[in-house]
Design a protein around this motif. Structure first.
Motif, PDB file in Angstrom:
ATOM      1  N   THR A  13     -30.708 -29.063  16.933  1.00 21.50           N
ATOM      2  CA  THR A  13     -31.320 -27.734  17.037  1.00 21.50           C
ATOM      3  C   THR A  13     -31.036 -27.130  18.404  1.00 21.50           C
ATOM      4  N   GLY A  14     -31.202 -27.958  19.434  1.00 21.77           N
ATOM      5  CA  GLY A  14     -30.944 -27.487  20.788  1.00 21.77           C
ATOM      6  C   GLY A  14     -29.510 -27.025  20.965  1.00 21.77           C
ATOM      7  N   LEU A  15     -28.588 -27.735  20.359  1.00 14.73           N
ATOM      8  CA  LEU A  15     -27.173 -27.389  20.469  1.00 14.73           C
ATOM      9  C   LEU A  15     -26.812 -26.165  19.613  1.00 14.73           C
ATOM     10  N   GLY A  16     -27.772 -25.722  18.787  1.00 12.92           N
ATOM     11  CA  GLY A  16     -27.515 -24.549  17.951  1.00 12.92           C
ATOM     12  C   GLY A  16     -26.764 -24.867  16.671  1.00 12.92           C
ATOM     13  N   TRP A  17     -26.757 -26.140  16.264  1.00 16.26           N
ATOM     14  CA  TRP A  17     -26.005 -26.531  15.064  1.00 16.26           C
ATOM     15  C   TRP A  17     -26.887 -26.645  13.821  1.00 16.26           C
ATOM     16  N   TYR A  18     -28.176 -26.922  14.032  1.00 17.47           N
ATOM     17  CA  TYR A  18     -28.987 -27.240  12.847  1.00 17.47           C
ATOM     18  C   TYR A  18     -29.173 -26.043  11.923  1.00 17.47           C
ATOM     19  N   ASP A  19     -29.247 -24.826  12.490  1.00 17.49           N
ATOM     20  CA  ASP A  19     -29.401 -23.663  11.612  1.00 17.49           C
ATOM     21  C   ASP A  19     -28.173 -23.473  10.734  1.00 17.49           C
ATOM     22  N   GLN A  20     -27.009 -23.945  11.241  1.00 15.60           N
ATOM     23  CA  GLN A  20     -25.803 -23.881  10.404  1.00 15.60           C
ATOM     24  C   GLN A  20     -25.918 -24.863   9.229  1.00 15.60           C
ATOM     25  N   LEU A  21     -26.454 -26.062   9.517  1.00 10.32           N
ATOM     26  CA  LEU A  21     -26.664 -27.041   8.443  1.00 10.32           C
ATOM     27  C   LEU A  21     -27.571 -26.446   7.363  1.00 10.32           C
ATOM     28  N   THR A  22     -28.647 -25.794   7.787  1.00 13.10           N
ATOM     29  CA  THR A  22     -29.612 -25.265   6.840  1.00 13.10           C
ATOM     30  C   THR A  22     -29.067 -24.071   6.093  1.00 13.10           C
ATOM     31  N   LYS A  23     -28.278 -23.259   6.794  1.00 14.34           N
ATOM     32  CA  LYS A  23     -27.701 -22.079   6.148  1.00 14.34           C
ATOM     33  C   LYS A  23     -26.901 -22.501   4.923  1.00 14.34           C
TER      34      LYS A  23
ATOM     35  N   GLY B  81     -26.878 -25.952   3.620  1.00 13.77           N
ATOM     36  CA  GLY B  81     -27.535 -27.000   2.836  1.00 13.77           C
ATOM     37  C   GLY B  81     -28.906 -26.615   2.309  1.00 13.77           C
ATOM     38  N   GLY B  82     -29.469 -25.503   2.776  1.00 12.28           N
ATOM     39  CA  GLY B  82     -30.782 -25.066   2.305  1.00 12.28           C
ATOM     40  C   GLY B  82     -31.821 -26.157   2.475  1.00 12.28           C
ATOM     41  N   MET B  83     -32.563 -26.421   1.409  1.00  3.63           N
ATOM     42  CA  MET B  83     -33.612 -27.432   1.443  1.00  3.63           C
ATOM     43  C   MET B  83     -33.046 -28.827   1.710  1.00  3.63           C
ATOM     44  N   GLY B  84     -31.758 -29.010   1.448  1.00  2.00           N
ATOM     45  CA  GLY B  84     -31.106 -30.286   1.747  1.00  2.00           C
ATOM     46  C   GLY B  84     -31.163 -30.617   3.228  1.00  2.00           C
ATOM     47  N   ALA B  85     -31.270 -29.584   4.063  1.00  2.77           N
ATOM     48  CA  ALA B  85     -31.400 -29.818   5.502  1.00  2.77           C
ATOM     49  C   ALA B  85     -32.824 -29.581   5.991  1.00  2.77           C
ATOM     50  N   THR B  86     -33.609 -28.823   5.207  1.00  8.22           N
ATOM     51  CA  THR B  86     -34.979 -28.501   5.638  1.00  8.22           C
ATOM     52  C   THR B  86     -35.964 -29.608   5.287  1.00  8.22           C
ATOM     53  N   LEU B  87     -35.815 -30.204   4.097  1.00  6.47           N
ATOM     54  CA  LEU B  87     -36.807 -31.170   3.614  1.00  6.47           C
ATOM     55  C   LEU B  87     -36.786 -32.515   4.354  1.00  6.47           C
ATOM     56  N   PRO B  88     -35.595 -33.028   4.732  1.00  5.22           N
ATOM     57  CA  PRO B  88     -35.600 -34.277   5.500  1.00  5.22           C
ATOM     58  C   PRO B  88     -36.349 -34.111   6.818  1.00  5.22           C
ATOM     59  N   ILE B  89     -36.786 -35.223   7.375  1.00  6.32           N
ATOM     60  CA  ILE B  89     -37.591 -35.213   8.602  1.00  6.32           C
ATOM     61  C   ILE B  89     -36.845 -34.543   9.757  1.00  6.32           C
ATOM     62  N   THR B  90     -35.493 -34.519   9.697  1.00 12.81           N
ATOM     63  CA  THR B  90     -34.714 -33.808  10.719  1.00 12.81           C
ATOM     64  C   THR B  90     -35.025 -32.309  10.672  1.00 12.81           C
ATOM     65  N   GLY B  91     -35.295 -31.795   9.471  1.00 15.47           N
ATOM     66  CA  GLY B  91     -35.645 -30.389   9.317  1.00 15.47           C
ATOM     67  C   GLY B  91     -37.019 -30.097   9.907  1.00 15.47           C
ATOM     68  N   PHE B  92     -37.907 -31.088   9.825  1.00 14.99           N
ATOM     69  CA  PHE B  92     -39.232 -30.985  10.440  1.00 14.99           C
ATOM     70  C   PHE B  92     -39.076 -30.846  11.953  1.00 14.99           C
ATOM     71  N   ALA B  93     -38.156 -31.648  12.519  1.00 18.81           N
ATOM     72  CA  ALA B  93     -37.875 -31.551  13.960  1.00 18.81           C
ATOM     73  C   ALA B  93     -37.326 -30.164  14.285  1.00 18.81           C
ATOM     74  N   ASN B  94     -36.433 -29.663  13.446  1.00 11.97           N
ATOM     75  CA  ASN B  94     -35.879 -28.321  13.639  1.00 11.97           C
ATOM     76  C   ASN B  94     -36.982 -27.263  13.644  1.00 11.97           C
ATOM     77  N   ALA B  95     -37.935 -27.429  12.725  1.00  9.60           N
ATOM     78  CA  ALA B  95     -39.024 -26.463  12.609  1.00  9.60           C
ATOM     79  C   ALA B  95     -39.954 -26.507  13.817  1.00  9.60           C
ATOM     80  N   MET B  96     -39.961 -27.636  14.542  1.00  9.31           N
ATOM     81  CA  MET B  96     -40.773 -27.699  15.768  1.00  9.31           C
ATOM     82  C   MET B  96     -40.021 -27.120  16.949  1.00  9.31           C
ATOM     83  N   VAL B  97     -38.764 -27.529  17.095  1.00  8.71           N
ATOM     84  CA  VAL B  97     -38.002 -27.158  18.293  1.00  8.71           C
ATOM     85  C   VAL B  97     -37.614 -25.681  18.288  1.00  8.71           C
ATOM     86  N   ALA B  98     -37.178 -25.165  17.126  1.00 11.01           N
ATOM     87  CA  ALA B  98     -36.625 -23.810  17.080  1.00 11.01           C
ATOM     88  C   ALA B  98     -37.589 -22.760  17.632  1.00 11.01           C
ATOM     89  N   PRO B  99     -38.828 -22.701  17.143  1.00  7.05           N
ATOM     90  CA  PRO B  99     -39.712 -21.688  17.708  1.00  7.05           C
ATOM     91  C   PRO B  99     -40.053 -21.963  19.169  1.00  7.05           C
TER      92      PRO B  99
END
Lengths: 152, 116, 344
Positions: free
Chosen positions: A76-86, A88-106
């Protein structure tokens, strides 16, 4: 009657509905499967590494989660995770890595608003509701199980 | 073989979440909350534990696994501590993940800036 | 110099002309089909300013400086500044006024603010009020996302109906007198129209009825049909909004043909740039007008343009409380005059 509840408005909403562009659901689902599967596979790899290192299967789950959260936060910090989600959709949001993204991004975005009211508050924009309802659901489930079986 | 099932089960859980997202008007945040709750309920009725045994990380990495962990933690704690376990068990079991989220989240948020 | 009310909220304007326009855009806008019409393209979204909000403010400040320069006047000659943006409490417009120190009217009608400003300025200029008014509007993609939608790095999939808030600003200096080739001939201020749309990711559908209402009222007041204009540009309806405008117009007997286009649809290569429904934001219609549309009129390629910016007047709070989205559209029609001659 307000305009937004009028027959004219209702007829218009029908028109809007029948002209909605279709979401690419088949593509979204396939990509969600692929991304979600891949992230789980990485998780399995990490878990096996801990088991090989001498941990039991149960004990290996927690450190695996910790490593995945670290990876999710870093990407997320490197700016790559939003590309994964764009893609992979829920494939990137539902795993615990997506939870980390949801904390760090805001949190990283509200740096300018200060360490307390900015970063501190925003870390829990999405994580907050997840924790509140996860903990509450688990509590209710625990109580019900206790009442039914005598042990939780 | 667990690797294959990890991929398949992890992927399928995400497929269900994707379908909920695309076919309802829920936001991704709503879907995450929903799936944690579902994980807790499935854990409570004893359906999630076999899935974890079967698919490993495929069941623990997606967010329902978090709900399951909370419920399992409560079960363990109630055995040793009685009713107090209802309050301490969930967070004890999930402590690693939650603490990691806060520490890594804070660190990354302080180091990096959002990109366009 | 005169102004005549020709319908409720509709005014015929004489002797108000455009002295100069300026448009500055972000990198994505620069890569779009209208990129060459911008006066300046920022190399990055955060080219200036420490925060997204500061970047948006710098964007409007630079655009205003540029339009004053292009009009060959000094700031002292500007009697009044009117403008708007999307951020809470209109911070970009209000804070940028610290620098220019001109009398300020901060306006809000979301993405319709640019034609609101043009219309208001024209009515004042044609009635022995101020002699020169600077009208401006700005938006910044990342500042808007942060306020209205999701944090930038939070991954999520955009729906096909979602709009892309433009990083762009447009500014115009309007003056009393028909000294310049492009003049304003009539304005119609919009009514709030709410047909019950609730999806903030589908503003084109929500705004189309408002656009149609204003277009019909403007045409009725000025006794024109759409076919009397060389081009009709709506604000940010996008692909879906234009489609619904056409359908709804058809139901009411209005022929929306290919001369009706949309600023949001025109600003980007929709598929290649992955912007789904098209551009939005106050800066979208402001920059498309100040760059592309004005140029067409200025060189006489078009003689008459109807310009109808549209705005969705919701806030994150009203959306979370489940309210539908009220919308508004303000119309301005402009003409190209031959030098020294009268309106064609």
């Amino acid at each position: 009657m307000h305009q937004e509840d009028s027959d004219q408005a209702k007829a218009y909403q029908q028109l809007v509905k029948s002209n909605q562009p279709k979401k690419p659901i088949v593509k979204n689902v396939l990509l969600a499967f692929l991304y979600g599967g891949m992230i789980s596979l990485v998780g399995q790899g990490i878990q096996v590494a801990f088991i090989v290192g001498g941990m039991s299967k149960e004990d290996a789950t927690s450190p695996t989660t910790v490593v995945l959260i670290g990876l999710g936060a870093l990407l997320t910090g490197l700016g790559w995770y939003d590309q994964l989600t764009k893609h992979g959709g829920m494939g990137a949001t539902l795993p615990i890595t997506g939870f980390a993204n949801a904390m760090v991004a805001p949190a990283m975005e509200f740096r300018r608003e200060g360490l307390v009211m900015g970063v501190g508050v925003k870390l829990f924009t999405v994580a907050g509701p997840v924790l509140v309802y996860g903990l509450s659901a688990a509590f209710v489930v625990g109580v019900v199980r206790y009442l039914v079986t005598g042990v939780a | 073989m667990t690797f294959v099932w990890a991929f398949v089960v992890g992927g399928l859980l995400c497929v269900i979440a994707q379908l909920v997202l695309d076919l309802s008007s829920l936001s991704p945040a709503h879907v995450l909350v929903l799936f944690v709750v579902i994980g807790a309920i499935l854990g409570g009725v004893g359906l999630y534990r076999p899935l974890v045994a079967f698919a490993g990380a495929g069941a623990t990495v997606p967010l329902p696994g978090f709900g399951y962990t909370l419920v399992e933690g409560i079960a363990t704690a109630v055995k040793t501590k009685g009713l107090l376990g209802l309050f301490t068990g969930g967070l004890t079991a999930a402590a690693g993940g939650i603490k990691a989220s806060v520490i890594f989240g804070l660190t990354v948020a302080l180091i990096f800036k959002p990109k366009a | 110099m005169s102004i005549t009310q020709i319908g409720q909220g509709s005014y015929e304007i004489q002797d108000v002309s455009v002295a100069a326009t300026a448009a500055i855009g972000g990198p994505k806008e620069g890569q779009g089909p209208l990129g060459s019409y911008f006066d300046e393209i920022w190399p990055s979204e955060t080219h200036k300013g420490e925060s997204f909000e500061e970047a948006e403010r710098a964007l409007t400040e630079d655009t205003m400086e540029l339009v004053v320069k292009k009009a060959n006047i000094s700031w002292e000659d500007i009697d009044l500044v009117m403008g708007g943006d999307l951020l809470d409490q209109l911070v970009s417009t209000n804070f940028s006024a610290r620098r220019h120190q001109r009398p300020l009217l901060g306006l809000f009608s979301a993405c319709a603010v640019f034609t609101q400003g043009l219309g208001l300025a024209a009515t004042m200029l044609s009635d022995k009020g101020p002699r020169s008014v600077l009208v401006t509007a700005v938006s910044h993609h990342m500042a808007a996302e942060r306020q209205f939608r999701f944090p930038i790095e939070l991954g999520y999939q955009r729906t096909p109906t979602a709009a892309w808030t433009a990083t762009a600003a447009g500014a115009v200096v309007l003056v009393a007198g028909a000294r310049h080739p492009v003049g304003i001939e009539a304005v119609t201020f919009g009514r709030v129209v709410d047909f019950g749309s609730k999806n903030p990711n589908d503003m084109g559908s929500a705004m189309a009825p408002a656009a149609l209402d204003t277009i019909q009222r403007h045409c009725a007041a000025t006794a024109t049909t759409l076919q009397d204009y060389d081009a009709v540009y709506t604000g940010d309806l996008g692909v879906i909004g234009i489609k619904l405008l056409t359908l709804l117009g058809g139901e009411r007997g209005l022929n929306i043909d290919e001369r009706v286009r949309d600023c949001g649809q025109s600003l980007y290569h929709l598929v290649e740039q992955d912007v789904h429904n098209g551009g939005s934001g106050p800066g979208c219609s402001a920059s498309v007008f100040s760059g592309y549309l004005y140029r067409r009129l200025q060189v006489g390629q078009w003689h008459r343009l109807l310009f109808v910016a549209t705005g969705a007047l919701f806030s994150p709070t009203t959306y979370q409380q489940g309210e539908s989205i009220p919308c508004i559209a303000h119309a301005v029609s402009l003409t190209h005059r031959e030098p020294g001659g009268t309106t064609l």
